[in-house]
Design a protein around this motif. Structure first.
Motif, PDB file in Angstrom:
ATOM      1  N   UNK A   1      55.822  50.187 -11.020  1.00 40.82           N
ATOM      2  CA  UNK A   1      56.557  51.434 -11.180  1.00 40.82           C
ATOM      3  C   UNK A   1      55.687  52.628 -11.491  1.00 40.82           C
ATOM      4  N   UNK A   2      54.389  52.431 -11.690  1.00 41.50           N
ATOM      5  CA  UNK A   2      53.473  53.534 -12.013  1.00 41.50           C
ATOM      6  C   UNK A   2      52.517  53.708 -10.840  1.00 41.50           C
ATOM      7  N   UNK A   3      52.779  54.705 -10.009  1.00 41.96           N
ATOM      8  CA  UNK A   3      52.004  54.934  -8.782  1.00 41.96           C
ATOM      9  C   UNK A   3      51.940  53.671  -7.924  1.00 41.96           C
ATOM     10  N   UNK A   4      53.022  52.871  -7.954  1.00 40.07           N
ATOM     11  CA  UNK A   4      53.023  51.602  -7.254  1.00 40.07           C
ATOM     12  C   UNK A   4      54.124  51.508  -6.212  1.00 40.07           C
ATOM     13  N   UNK A   5      54.421  50.292  -5.779  1.00 44.47           N
ATOM     14  CA  UNK A   5      55.310  50.060  -4.662  1.00 44.47           C
ATOM     15  C   UNK A   5      56.788  50.131  -5.017  1.00 44.47           C
ATOM     16  N   UNK A   6      57.136  50.177  -6.298  1.00 47.06           N
ATOM     17  CA  UNK A   6      58.557  50.259  -6.655  1.00 47.06           C
ATOM     18  C   UNK A   6      59.185  51.550  -6.145  1.00 47.06           C
ATOM     19  N   UNK A   7      58.449  52.647  -6.180  1.00 46.04           N
ATOM     20  CA  UNK A   7      59.001  53.930  -5.760  1.00 46.04           C
ATOM     21  C   UNK A   7      59.341  53.969  -4.269  1.00 46.04           C
TER      22      UNK A   7
ATOM     23  N   UNK B   1      49.697  62.381 -21.412  1.00 36.07           N
ATOM     24  CA  UNK B   1      50.219  62.686 -20.083  1.00 36.07           C
ATOM     25  C   UNK B   1      49.373  61.968 -19.055  1.00 36.07           C
ATOM     26  N   UNK B   2      50.006  61.581 -17.956  1.00 39.50           N
ATOM     27  CA  UNK B   2      49.318  60.887 -16.874  1.00 39.50           C
ATOM     28  C   UNK B   2      49.399  61.763 -15.629  1.00 39.50           C
ATOM     29  N   UNK B   3      48.249  62.056 -15.030  1.00 39.30           N
ATOM     30  CA  UNK B   3      48.199  62.918 -13.850  1.00 39.30           C
ATOM     31  C   UNK B   3      47.327  62.255 -12.787  1.00 39.30           C
ATOM     32  N   UNK B   4      47.848  62.141 -11.583  1.00 44.18           N
ATOM     33  CA  UNK B   4      47.043  61.666 -10.459  1.00 44.18           C
ATOM     34  C   UNK B   4      46.353  62.859  -9.817  1.00 44.18           C
TER      35      UNK B   4
ATOM     36  N   UNK C   1      45.438  61.123 -19.066  1.00 41.43           N
ATOM     37  CA  UNK C   1      44.951  60.006 -18.266  1.00 41.43           C
ATOM     38  C   UNK C   1      44.896  60.458 -16.815  1.00 41.43           C
ATOM     39  N   UNK C   2      43.744  60.329 -16.189  1.00 44.79           N
ATOM     40  CA  UNK C   2      43.559  60.765 -14.807  1.00 44.79           C
ATOM     41  C   UNK C   2      43.481  59.555 -13.884  1.00 44.79           C
ATOM     42  N   UNK C   3      44.509  59.401 -13.054  1.00 45.49           N
ATOM     43  CA  UNK C   3      44.516  58.382 -12.011  1.00 45.49           C
ATOM     44  C   UNK C   3      43.894  58.968 -10.743  1.00 45.49           C
ATOM     45  N   UNK C   4      43.402  58.100  -9.870  1.00 46.22           N
ATOM     46  CA  UNK C   4      42.862  58.501  -8.561  1.00 46.22           C
ATOM     47  C   UNK C   4      41.902  59.688  -8.692  1.00 46.22           C
ATOM     48  N   UNK C   5      40.907  59.574  -9.562  1.00 45.61           N
ATOM     49  CA  UNK C   5      40.094  60.756  -9.882  1.00 45.61           C
ATOM     50  C   UNK C   5      39.172  61.224  -8.763  1.00 45.61           C
ATOM     51  N   UNK C   6      38.704  60.294  -7.934  1.00 45.31           N
ATOM     52  CA  UNK C   6      37.718  60.684  -6.922  1.00 45.31           C
ATOM     53  C   UNK C   6      37.613  59.585  -5.876  1.00 45.31           C
TER      54      UNK C   6
END
Length: 246
Positions: free
Chosen positions: A85-91, A131-134, A160-165
């Protein structure tokens, strides 16, 4: 006749962190669908099952295929790393499912998210509001990402930085750092975790002023402390405030 569709979070990769409910879903599934890299993490649990592996990307194709299989009466697991559910396939899966009438029963099975795995290796950086930000601007315009970064920085959230680079997205982390430095001290502690709980794991503590974007890739999570976050003895901690005033 319709089957069952589990959207399964596999956790960070280490089998000891695969949730029991996720393991049960994989055991009960007849067919397992997912990105080939994630399927490799649990290949030993998929013996004797039908496996449909997809290349990186193709999220909607994966979701559509899993729905089609489950609608035909099969028991299907659609997998994600971390938590589905967090940047995953559930969405994407639920986007398709909610637009339909009927269809298979869908259950989202939680997993240990990457932010929790990285935070555990760093200590306790998420002890306060965060906070979580991609930083991926493939699906979200950079202007929106920049506004979210600035708002989180002003509000003094741990970020929290997802997909940073990635190989193609090379400037976003540097720009995010520039935005954060407008509101944070260069000495703000930063945790950099690559391949948490997987082979090749790397954990590094630095500061916002010294953060080296060149050492970061898509398998890395970056956690930027707030004004209260402290580094010590190789760990990060953001105090809850229990000792304040004592």
């Amino acid at each position: 006749m319709t089957g069952t569709l589990w959207v399964v979070g596999l956790g960070p990769g280490d089998e000891s962190l695969l949730a029991p409910a996720a393991r049960r879903a994989l055991e009960e599934a007849e067919i397992v669908v997912g990105y080939r890299g994630y399927l490799a993490l649990v290949a030993h649990l998929l013996q004797g099952k039908e496996v449909e592996a997809f290349p990186l990307g193709a999220e909607m194709e994966r979701a559509q295929r899993a729905l089609t299989l489950a609608a035909s009466g099969r028991r299907v697991a659609l997998v994600s790393s971390g938590d589905a559910g967090i940047y995953g396939m559930a969405s994407p899966l639920l986007e398709l499912w909610t637009e339909r009438e009927g269809g298979p029963d869908v259950q989202v099975v939680p997993g240990v998210p990457a932010l929790a795995a990285a935070a555990a290796l760093l200590g306790a950086p998420l002890g306060q509001d965060f906070a979580v930000v991609s930083l991926s601007d493939i699906l979200t315009p950079w202007e929106a990402i920049a506004r979210r970064l600035e708002a989180a920085a002003i509000a003094d959230f741990v970020i929290v930085l997802y997909n940073p680079r990635s190989g193609r997205r090379t400037w976003q982390l540097q720009e995010a750092r520039r935005i954060l430095l407008e509101h944070r001290s260069p000495g703000t502690p930063v945790g950099v975790v690559r391949r948490a709980y997987r082979e090749g794991q790397q954990v590094h503590i630095t500061t916002l002023g010294e953060l080296d974007a060149g050492q970061v890739d898509m398998e890395t999570l970056v956690i930027v402390g707030n004004s209260q976050t402290r580094a010590g003895r190789g760990r990060l901690v953001t105090p809850r405030g229990y000792w304040r005033g004592r």
